[in-house]
Design a protein around this motif. Structure first.
Motif, PDB file in Angstrom:
ATOM      1  N   VAL A  45       0.833  -1.210   0.000  1.00  0.00           N
ATOM      2  CA  VAL A  45       0.000   0.000   0.000  1.00  0.00           C
ATOM      3  C   VAL A  45       0.864   1.255   0.000  1.00  0.00           C
ATOM      4  O   VAL A  45       1.926   1.295   0.630  1.00  0.00           O
ATOM      5  N   ALA A  46       0.389   2.280  -0.695  1.00  0.00           N
ATOM      6  CA  ALA A  46       1.052   3.587  -0.677  1.00  0.00           C
ATOM      7  C   ALA A  46       0.011   4.673  -0.469  1.00  0.00           C
ATOM      8  O   ALA A  46      -1.162   4.511  -0.835  1.00  0.00           O
ATOM      9  N   VAL A  47       0.447   5.780   0.139  1.00  0.00           N
ATOM     10  CA  VAL A  47      -0.396   6.970   0.287  1.00  0.00           C
ATOM     11  C   VAL A  47       0.350   8.131  -0.349  1.00  0.00           C
ATOM     12  O   VAL A  47       1.483   8.436   0.037  1.00  0.00           O
ATOM     13  N   MET A  48      -0.274   8.782  -1.328  1.00  0.00           N
ATOM     14  CA  MET A  48       0.363   9.891  -2.043  1.00  0.00           C
ATOM     15  C   MET A  48      -0.101  11.236  -1.479  1.00  0.00           C
ATOM     16  O   MET A  48      -1.271  11.415  -1.157  1.00  0.00           O
ATOM     17  N   PHE A  49       0.853  12.165  -1.390  1.00  0.00           N
ATOM     18  CA  PHE A  49       0.592  13.519  -0.924  1.00  0.00           C
ATOM     19  C   PHE A  49       1.110  14.484  -1.985  1.00  0.00           C
ATOM     20  O   PHE A  49       2.240  14.343  -2.472  1.00  0.00           O
ATOM     21  N   GLY A  50       0.310  15.483  -2.319  1.00  0.00           N
ATOM     22  CA  GLY A  50       0.676  16.380  -3.404  1.00  0.00           C
ATOM     23  C   GLY A  50       1.547  17.539  -2.988  1.00  0.00           C
ATOM     24  O   GLY A  50       1.837  17.735  -1.797  1.00  0.00           O
ATOM     25  N   PRO A  51       1.981  18.353  -3.967  1.00  0.00           N
ATOM     26  CA  PRO A  51       2.818  19.521  -3.672  1.00  0.00           C
ATOM     27  C   PRO A  51       2.064  20.552  -2.832  1.00  0.00           C
ATOM     28  O   PRO A  51       0.838  20.635  -2.858  1.00  0.00           O
ATOM     29  N   GLU A  52       2.834  21.341  -2.103  1.00  0.00           N
ATOM     30  CA  GLU A  52       2.267  22.221  -1.094  1.00  0.00           C
ATOM     31  C   GLU A  52       1.324  23.281  -1.658  1.00  0.00           C
ATOM     32  O   GLU A  52       0.310  23.598  -1.032  1.00  0.00           O
ATOM     33  N   ARG A  53       1.642  23.844  -2.806  1.00  0.00           N
ATOM     34  CA  ARG A  53       0.880  24.995  -3.281  1.00  0.00           C
ATOM     35  C   ARG A  53      -0.519  24.614  -3.770  1.00  0.00           C
ATOM     36  O   ARG A  53      -1.506  25.258  -3.444  1.00  0.00           O
ATOM     37  N   SER A  54      -0.618  23.560  -4.548  1.00  0.00           N
ATOM     38  CA  SER A  54      -1.903  23.274  -5.194  1.00  0.00           C
ATOM     39  C   SER A  54      -2.362  21.833  -5.073  1.00  0.00           C
ATOM     40  O   SER A  54      -3.442  21.479  -5.538  1.00  0.00           O
ATOM     41  N   GLY A  55      -1.566  20.984  -4.447  1.00  0.00           N
ATOM     42  CA  GLY A  55      -1.949  19.586  -4.353  1.00  0.00           C
ATOM     43  C   GLY A  55      -1.735  18.850  -5.668  1.00  0.00           C
ATOM     44  O   GLY A  55      -1.197  19.392  -6.630  1.00  0.00           O
ATOM     45  N   MET A  56      -2.181  17.613  -5.688  1.00  0.00           N
ATOM     46  CA  MET A  56      -1.990  16.805  -6.885  1.00  0.00           C
ATOM     47  C   MET A  56      -2.933  17.205  -8.012  1.00  0.00           C
ATOM     48  O   MET A  56      -4.055  17.665  -7.772  1.00  0.00           O
ATOM     49  N   GLU A  57      -2.477  16.996  -9.230  1.00  0.00           N
ATOM     50  CA  GLU A  57      -3.320  17.190 -10.389  1.00  0.00           C
ATOM     51  C   GLU A  57      -4.145  15.929 -10.628  1.00  0.00           C
ATOM     52  O   GLU A  57      -3.820  14.848 -10.127  1.00  0.00           O
ATOM     53  N   ASN A  58      -5.218  16.072 -11.406  1.00  0.00           N
ATOM     54  CA  ASN A  58      -6.044  14.905 -11.700  1.00  0.00           C
ATOM     55  C   ASN A  58      -5.235  13.796 -12.367  1.00  0.00           C
ATOM     56  O   ASN A  58      -5.502  12.607 -12.172  1.00  0.00           O
ATOM     57  N   ALA A  59      -4.244  14.186 -13.159  1.00  0.00           N
ATOM     58  CA  ALA A  59      -3.408  13.181 -13.824  1.00  0.00           C
ATOM     59  C   ALA A  59      -2.638  12.347 -12.812  1.00  0.00           C
ATOM     60  O   ALA A  59      -2.366  11.167 -13.036  1.00  0.00           O
ATOM     61  N   ASP A  60      -2.279  12.955 -11.659  1.00  0.00           N
ATOM     62  CA  ASP A  60      -1.611  12.209 -10.589  1.00  0.00           C
ATOM     63  C   ASP A  60      -2.616  11.279  -9.898  1.00  0.00           C
ATOM     64  O   ASP A  60      -2.354  10.095  -9.666  1.00  0.00           O
ATOM     65  N   ILE A  61      -3.776  11.847  -9.571  1.00  0.00           N
ATOM     66  CA  ILE A  61      -4.774  11.094  -8.823  1.00  0.00           C
ATOM     67  C   ILE A  61      -5.326   9.935  -9.642  1.00  0.00           C
ATOM     68  O   ILE A  61      -5.759   8.922  -9.090  1.00  0.00           O
ATOM     69  N   ALA A  62      -5.284  10.059 -10.947  1.00  0.00           N
ATOM     70  CA  ALA A  62      -5.761   8.978 -11.805  1.00  0.00           C
ATOM     71  C   ALA A  62      -4.989   7.686 -11.575  1.00  0.00           C
ATOM     72  O   ALA A  62      -5.497   6.594 -11.841  1.00  0.00           O
ATOM     73  N   HIS A  63      -3.764   7.789 -11.041  1.00  0.00           N
ATOM     74  CA  HIS A  63      -2.966   6.592 -10.750  1.00  0.00           C
ATOM     75  C   HIS A  63      -3.439   5.883  -9.481  1.00  0.00           C
ATOM     76  O   HIS A  63      -3.070   4.728  -9.242  1.00  0.00           O
ATOM     77  N   ALA A  64      -4.211   6.586  -8.648  1.00  0.00           N
ATOM     78  CA  ALA A  64      -4.607   6.034  -7.353  1.00  0.00           C
ATOM     79  C   ALA A  64      -5.857   5.177  -7.472  1.00  0.00           C
ATOM     80  O   ALA A  64      -6.698   5.370  -8.361  1.00  0.00           O
ATOM     81  N   ASN A  65      -5.993   4.249  -6.532  1.00  0.00           N
ATOM     82  CA  ASN A  65      -7.196   3.423  -6.455  1.00  0.00           C
ATOM     83  C   ASN A  65      -8.305   4.086  -5.665  1.00  0.00           C
ATOM     84  O   ASN A  65      -9.491   3.780  -5.854  1.00  0.00           O
ATOM     85  N   ALA A  66      -7.936   4.974  -4.728  1.00  0.00           N
ATOM     86  CA  ALA A  66      -8.925   5.615  -3.857  1.00  0.00           C
ATOM     87  C   ALA A  66      -8.401   6.963  -3.406  1.00  0.00           C
ATOM     88  O   ALA A  66      -7.205   7.263  -3.528  1.00  0.00           O
ATOM     89  N   ILE A  67      -9.315   7.764  -2.885  1.00  0.00           N
ATOM     90  CA  ILE A  67      -8.994   9.115  -2.416  1.00  0.00           C
ATOM     91  C   ILE A  67      -9.199   9.190  -0.906  1.00  0.00           C
ATOM     92  O   ILE A  67     -10.117   8.583  -0.356  1.00  0.00           O
ATOM     93  N   ILE A  68      -8.316   9.915  -0.234  1.00  0.00           N
ATOM     94  CA  ILE A  68      -8.494  10.253   1.175  1.00  0.00           C
ATOM     95  C   ILE A  68      -8.781  11.742   1.254  1.00  0.00           C
ATOM     96  O   ILE A  68      -8.000  12.564   0.758  1.00  0.00           O
ATOM     97  N   THR A  69      -9.895  12.094   1.873  1.00  0.00           N
ATOM     98  CA  THR A  69     -10.251  13.501   2.053  1.00  0.00           C
ATOM     99  C   THR A  69     -10.440  13.800   3.531  1.00  0.00           C
ATOM    100  O   THR A  69     -11.170  13.083   4.218  1.00  0.00           O
TER     101      THR A  69
END
Length: 245
Positions: free
Chosen positions: A114-138
């Motif tokens: 398992v991995a948990v991805m965290f985006g860059p500080e200013r704007s977070g991940m782009e949709n193209a990054d999130i498309a690689h994920a299986n699920a979202i944590i909000t």
């Protein structure tokens, strides 16, 4: 070397400041996480500012794996969560941090990676990054100010991971003397106070005496006392009555 404890890998996507990477490492180690991956750090790697900020968690930075893109950074993982505060139009399961880490713990126990991805500080991940994920944590943050610092977000997920694997005790009594009082202790204390209050004429008028004694007993039983508490209450009463009889 990393610990042998099964755990999720923390993946920082295009972090912009070394200080934030160091603070994220510190947050990870606070909760026993030590597997960091860094994807395309803006200021290159290694980063002296990250080491200075890590404050005791430098080993995590020394052992961090660096990748050039998201696909490479998570290539060997079987299930990936992406953290984001903004609603996304991508169709994916959306977890709270608590539910996500419970799910992650169950997956890791089954042998998944398992991995948990965290985006860059200013704007977070782009949709193209999130498309690689299986699920979202909000995170349920204030909608008028949803931005979380990178290390804060890592800390929050780390805490929920620790809870998910059963290493957090919700309530504990601490101190030098925490042995709980048993019913024998409570009974002796109740009798001591009841007898002395009876001598002092406290239970008045007579027709209310029985109910007053029941209420007093009920008070003692509601109090989560240690043996030291009971001894102190005995001593207080003896001191108050010293020289009065």
């Amino acid at each position: 070397m990393p610990t042998d404890a099964p755990q999720p890998t923390i993946v920082l996507i295009r972090p912009q400041m070394g200080e934030n990477v160091g603070a994220a490492a510190r947050a990870m180690w606070n909760f026993g996480l030590d597997r960091m991956r860094i994807v395309a750090p803006r200021d290159g790697w290694p980063n002296p500012a990250a080491v200075a900020m890590a404050s005791g968690a430098g080993r995590i930075l020394d052992e961090a794996e660096v990748s050039t893109d998201v696909a490479d950074g998570i290539a060997d993982r079987t299930y990936v969560y992406a953290t984001t505060a903004r609603p996304r139009e991508l169709t994916k399961p959306v977890f709270s941090p608590e539910a996500a880490m419970k799910d992650a713990a169950a997956r890791i126990a089954r042998g998944e990676k398992v991995a948990v991805m965290f985006g860059p500080e200013r704007s977070g991940m782009e949709n193209a990054d999130i498309a690689h994920a299986n699920a979202i944590i909000t995170v349920p943050v204030n909608p008028e100010f949803p931005s979380l610092n990178l290390a804060q977000c890592v800390l929050l997920v780390g805490y929920e991971w620790r809870r998910a694997v059963g290493e957090v005790v919700d309530v504990v009594v601490q101190g030098q003397t925490v042995e709980p009082a048993d019913q024998r202790d409570i009974e002796a204390l109740a009798r001591h106070y009841e007898d002395r209050l009876d001598d002092a004429g406290f239970f008045y008028p007579d027709h209310k005496a029985d109910s007053m004694k029941v209420n007093l007993r009920n008070l003692w039983s509601r109090m989560p006392m240690t043996r030291a508490d009971v001894q102190m209450l005995h001593g207080m009463l003896r001191q108050l009555l010293r020289g009065k009889t």
